[in-house]
Motif scaffolding. Structure first.
Motif, mmCIF file in Angstrom:
data_model
loop_
_atom_site.group_PDB
_atom_site.id
_atom_site.type_symbol
_atom_site.label_atom_id
_atom_site.label_comp_id
_atom_site.label_asym_id
_atom_site.label_seq_id
_atom_site.Cartn_x
_atom_site.Cartn_y
_atom_site.Cartn_z
ATOM 1 N N VAL A 1 -6.576 3.386 -0.444
ATOM 2 C CA VAL A 1 -5.163 3.479 -0.857
ATOM 3 C C VAL A 1 -5.078 4.298 -2.150
ATOM 4 O O VAL A 1 -4.206 5.167 -2.305
ATOM 5 C CB VAL A 1 -4.554 2.072 -1.070
ATOM 6 C CG1 VAL A 1 -3.141 2.181 -1.643
ATOM 7 C CG2 VAL A 1 -4.533 1.293 0.238
ATOM 8 N N GLN B 1 -10.819 -0.654 1.341
ATOM 9 C CA GLN B 1 -9.449 -0.299 1.745
ATOM 10 C C GLN B 1 -8.584 0.003 0.513
ATOM 11 O O GLN B 1 -7.784 0.941 0.516
ATOM 12 C CB GLN B 1 -8.839 -1.436 2.562
ATOM 13 C CG GLN B 1 -9.430 -1.552 3.960
ATOM 14 C CD GLN B 1 -8.953 -2.799 4.691
ATOM 15 O OE1 GLN B 1 -8.708 -3.837 4.060
ATOM 16 N NE2 GLN B 1 -8.841 -2.703 6.005
ATOM 17 N N GLN B 2 -8.780 -0.802 -0.528
ATOM 18 C CA GLN B 2 -8.006 -0.572 -1.749
ATOM 19 C C GLN B 2 -8.339 0.804 -2.342
ATOM 20 O O GLN B 2 -7.456 1.526 -2.789
ATOM 21 C CB GLN B 2 -8.308 -1.656 -2.786
ATOM 22 C CG GLN B 2 -7.682 -2.999 -2.434
ATOM 23 C CD GLN B 2 -7.849 -3.997 -3.563
ATOM 24 O OE1 GLN B 2 -7.561 -3.726 -4.704
ATOM 25 N NE2 GLN B 2 -8.340 -5.181 -3.224
ATOM 26 N N SER C 1 0.727 -3.798 3.653
ATOM 27 C CA SER C 1 -0.164 -4.808 3.056
ATOM 28 C C SER C 1 -0.162 -4.684 1.540
ATOM 29 O O SER C 1 -0.084 -3.581 0.992
ATOM 30 C CB SER C 1 -1.583 -4.605 3.564
ATOM 31 O OG SER C 1 -1.612 -4.731 4.965
ATOM 32 N N ALA D 1 0.841 -1.198 0.000
ATOM 33 C CA ALA D 1 0.000 0.000 0.000
ATOM 34 C C ALA D 1 0.882 1.256 0.000
ATOM 35 O O ALA D 1 0.668 2.179 -0.801
ATOM 36 C CB ALA D 1 -0.899 -0.022 1.230
ATOM 37 N N LEU E 1 -5.620 4.040 7.163
ATOM 38 C CA LEU E 1 -4.929 2.782 6.839
ATOM 39 C C LEU E 1 -3.505 2.761 7.403
ATOM 40 O O LEU E 1 -2.610 2.143 6.831
ATOM 41 C CB LEU E 1 -4.878 2.579 5.320
ATOM 42 C CG LEU E 1 -6.216 2.260 4.651
ATOM 43 C CD1 LEU E 1 -6.046 2.188 3.148
ATOM 44 C CD2 LEU E 1 -6.783 0.946 5.176
ATOM 45 N N LYS F 1 -2.003 -0.587 7.721
ATOM 46 C CA LYS F 1 -1.946 -1.437 6.514
ATOM 47 C C LYS F 1 -0.845 -0.999 5.549
ATOM 48 O O LYS F 1 -0.918 -1.275 4.355
ATOM 49 C CB LYS F 1 -3.298 -1.377 5.773
ATOM 50 C CG LYS F 1 -4.490 -1.830 6.581
ATOM 51 C CD LYS F 1 -4.511 -3.341 6.678
ATOM 52 C CE LYS F 1 -5.754 -3.806 7.417
ATOM 53 N NZ LYS F 1 -5.733 -5.252 7.640
ATOM 54 N N GLU G 1 -4.423 -8.210 -0.062
ATOM 55 C CA GLU G 1 -4.717 -8.421 1.357
ATOM 56 C C GLU G 1 -5.718 -7.389 1.899
ATOM 57 O O GLU G 1 -6.041 -7.407 3.079
ATOM 58 C CB GLU G 1 -3.418 -8.341 2.170
ATOM 59 C CG GLU G 1 -2.421 -9.443 1.818
ATOM 60 C CD GLU G 1 -1.010 -9.156 2.300
ATOM 61 O OE1 GLU G 1 -0.175 -10.066 2.187
ATOM 62 O OE2 GLU G 1 -0.741 -8.029 2.762
ATOM 63 N N LEU G 2 -6.170 -6.491 1.030
ATOM 64 C CA LEU G 2 -7.070 -5.418 1.461
ATOM 65 C C LEU G 2 -8.460 -5.633 0.879
ATOM 66 O O LEU G 2 -8.612 -6.210 -0.206
ATOM 67 C CB LEU G 2 -6.528 -4.067 0.990
ATOM 68 C CG LEU G 2 -5.117 -3.685 1.469
ATOM 69 C CD1 LEU G 2 -4.655 -2.408 0.780
ATOM 70 C CD2 LEU G 2 -5.093 -3.505 2.985
ATOM 71 N N SER G 3 -9.480 -5.125 1.593
ATOM 72 C CA SER G 3 -10.851 -5.173 1.065
ATOM 73 C C SER G 3 -10.988 -4.133 -0.045
ATOM 74 O O SER G 3 -10.103 -3.274 -0.226
ATOM 75 C CB SER G 3 -11.831 -4.865 2.189
ATOM 76 O OG SER G 3 -11.683 -3.510 2.571
#
Lengths: 240, 379
Positions: free
Chosen positions: A155, A151-152, A142, A105, A136, A139, A146-148
């Motif tokens: 990022v 979350q993506q 990560s 990330a 985040l 994260k 590995e992220l939902s």
């Protein structure tokens, strides 16, 4: 308060040729987006939304007319100058996030800074800070897998903001997300992006997020057919 | 990006590895074989000039001379010494009754000039003993070895004191020597010139070559020209004779073409695997390249990224390929395999691998440079 226009499109046209078939994607678009404004660009598939934001972002040339972005006319710049201005002025958020899967990330967020020639260490520090702001901070290392989805996208938002651009171009930022996550993402836009007087153009089909826009520009068949000013209670005030 | 796509990364490295391995290994074997064609000339390093019949085309193509030519060469001004050399193929009868062709070398009886380069057991002077011969150690261990002492056991290497039968003549092993492997991989047997001519079938002329050394201060080429002019024979320096031999094998055998085809195929297959994988990798990642362009990366930067990834793949594949080829050299050092890996060959392979990676990258670079920018906005 009178705000300066950040984007001015005047009579912009664009056609695509495939063999003998010519498709007129934009038929004289006139649009002004002010500094600090969040403009929603809506319309059916194939109406020219993507072509318009591609021209605004300087990654596609218009055939005629003029498009000024923070005073720059991309069509008059060389490829190198265009890349430099785009890298400095515009941030992008994509529908499918477009995070590079082999980078963490934090490394993904660094990219605009590294392209601009910043040192890796400084770029990482800035990436950590902005990722912390979008929630985040835990994260950083990560990988995208590995992220939902939410979350993506956060990022991706962090990546679009890390180099402090004046304009954000967002293509369907919530279409891959559920309603709750989509709202959270828009709140982040409002909170982080808009608070610093950035200009946002959001291409969307998602009427659940219209409420976040200052204005709503409807496109159809290569033209802007209607611009609505949005308010808290979703009152339409036709302007065109 | 590429390293993250393990399948394509491995496919590309495999392509480069295959190319590097085939190019290095096949070229090494080719060079090894070609070196063996003139290995005997290398072993006879004492000879400065080789004199022979003008019709000789390569080292094993001896056309015997009249023995009087030896005296004529000795009389040429500037010649320090001139020695006779017999070189021929004779059949040795083994203890089990089978026959084995051997390369028999007959050297000057008086001075023993031109003897084996390295003695493992015994000495060259032992050739003065009755019926004495010196056998090369590979031949002694292999093709000339005696039967096993126990059924199914290893064959008994030829040793000093063992007796051979050369063309129905008795020959006693008086020494074991280390000689360079020859092109035909036949055992090499050294003996004196007079004894070699006794072993050989009776012929009117039995002088295969004359080995010459010039007096100090006499230019080699001047002496060669003088010998040619005064005797009507052919005379070559060692290097010229090696070149003559090599030229013969290059022009008159299919060896260079066969190995050339193998090397070319290695190059083509490697380039195809590598190019296809790299192109596929680029095509799969176009949206990321588009994203980078949108974020301000210039086409030049994207090209640099591709070239860097091609370089990494090239280095890893090259290292593995040349490394494995070098292991083959180590493993083959005591075998029949002709394998020679001069420093120029890894350089040649590096150039070929660079070409493979460049071809692979060029296909992808073209795709990235013609990238449709709006691709970044596709879901």
């Amino acid at each position: 308060m009178i705000k300066e226009p950040a984007i001015i499109c005047e009579n912009v046209t664009k056609s695509f040729r495939q063999g003998d078939i010519v498709t007129r994607a934009l038929r004289g678009v006139n649009l002004t987006v002010n500094q600090g404004e969040l403009l929603m660009l809506v319309g059916p598939s194939g109406c020219g939304k993507t072509t318009l934001i591609s021209i605004i972002a300087g990654i596609l040339d218009n055939d005629s007319g003029r498009c000024l972005v923070n005073g720059y006319d991309f069509s008059k710049l060389s490829e190198r100058e265009r890349s430099a201005v785009r890298g400095r002025t515009i941030g992008f958020v994509f529908q499918s996030f477009n995070l590079i899967p082999t980078l963490t990330a934090a490394e993904n967020v660094c990219i605009p800074l590294l392209i601009a020639g910043n040192e890796r260490k400084l770029a990482l520090e800035k990436a950590y800070a902005i990722l912390d702001r979008v929630g985040l901070g835990s994260k950083l290392a990560s990988f995208p897998r590995e992220l939902s989805g939410g979350q993506q996208q956060r990022v991706a938002i962090a990546r679009s903001l890390v180099h402090n651009p004046e304009i954000l171009v967002c293509d369907e930022p919530t279409s891959a997300l559920d309603e709750v996550t989509g709202h959270k993402i828009m709140e982040i836009f409002k909170e982080i992006a808009m608070s610093e007087q950035r200009t946002l153009i959001v291409v969307t089909h998602d009427d659940r997020i219209y409420e976040f826009g200052d204005r709503l520009a409807h496109m159809n068949d290569g033209e802007i057919t209607k611009i609505e000013t949005m308010s808290q209670d979703y009152i339409r005030e036709p302007q065109v | 990006m590429l390293v993250g796509d393990r399948g394509k990364y491995i496919a590309m490295v495999a392509g480069v590895f295959f190319s590097a391995l085939v190019i290095t290994q096949q070229s090494s074997i080719f060079i090894g074989l070609m070196t063996r064609t003139f290995s005997f000339i290398n072993d006879m390093r004492i000879a400065q000039i080789w004199v022979m019949d003008p019709g000789v085309q390569f080292i094993d193509d001896a056309k015997p001379l009249q023995s009087t030519f030896l005296l004529r060469v000795r009389s040429v001004q500037g010649v320090e010494w001139a020695m006779p050399l017999y070189k021929g193929i004779l059949k040795a009868r083994l203890a089990n009754g089978r026959f084995q062709s051997c390369n028999v070398i007959g050297i000057d009886d008086a001075t023993l000039t031109g003897g084996p380069p390295i003695m493992v057991h015994g000495s060259v002077a032992d050739l003065r003993r009755a019926d004495g011969v010196i056998v090369d150690e590979v031949g002694a261990r292999g093709k000339l070895a005696g039967p096993a002492k126990v059924p199914g056991g290893p064959r008994t290497p030829l040793q000093i004191g063992d007796v051979l039968e050369l063309n129905d003549n008795r020959a006693v092993v008086v020494g074991i020597a280390r000689a360079s492997r020859t092109f035909q991989s036949q055992p090499v047997i050294y003996t004196t010139f007079s004894r070699a001519t006794t072993f050989a079938p009776r012929e009117r002329r039995q002088l295969s070559f004359i080995l010459v050394s010039g007096k100090s201060g006499v230019e080699e080429q001047v002496l060669i020209d003088r010998i040619k002019r005064q005797t009507g024979l052919a005379a070559y320096s060692s290097e010229e004779f090696k070149d003559l031999t090599l030229d013969y094998f290059m022009k008159n055998t299919g060896i260079p073409i066969n190995f050339g085809i193998a090397v070319f195929l290695g190059f083509i297959v490697g380039a195809a695997i590598c190019g296809q994988s790299f192109y596929s990798f680029t095509a799969d990642n176009m949206k990321y390249f588009g994203t980078l362009r949108a974020m301000g990366a210039t086409p030049g930067l994207l090209v640099k990224m591709l070239l860097l990834q091609a370089l990494i793949v090239g280095l890893v594949g090259y290292g593995l390929g040349v490394g494995l080829a070098s292991c083959t050299r180590y493993i083959a050092s005591n075998s029949e395999l002709a394998f020679r890996l001069p420093w120029q060959l890894p350089v040649f392979t590096a150039v070929a691998v660079t070409l493979v990676c460049t071809i692979a990258a060029l296909l992808s670079i073209r795709k990235v440079l013609t990238l449709e920018p709006a691709i970044v906005f596709r879901g």
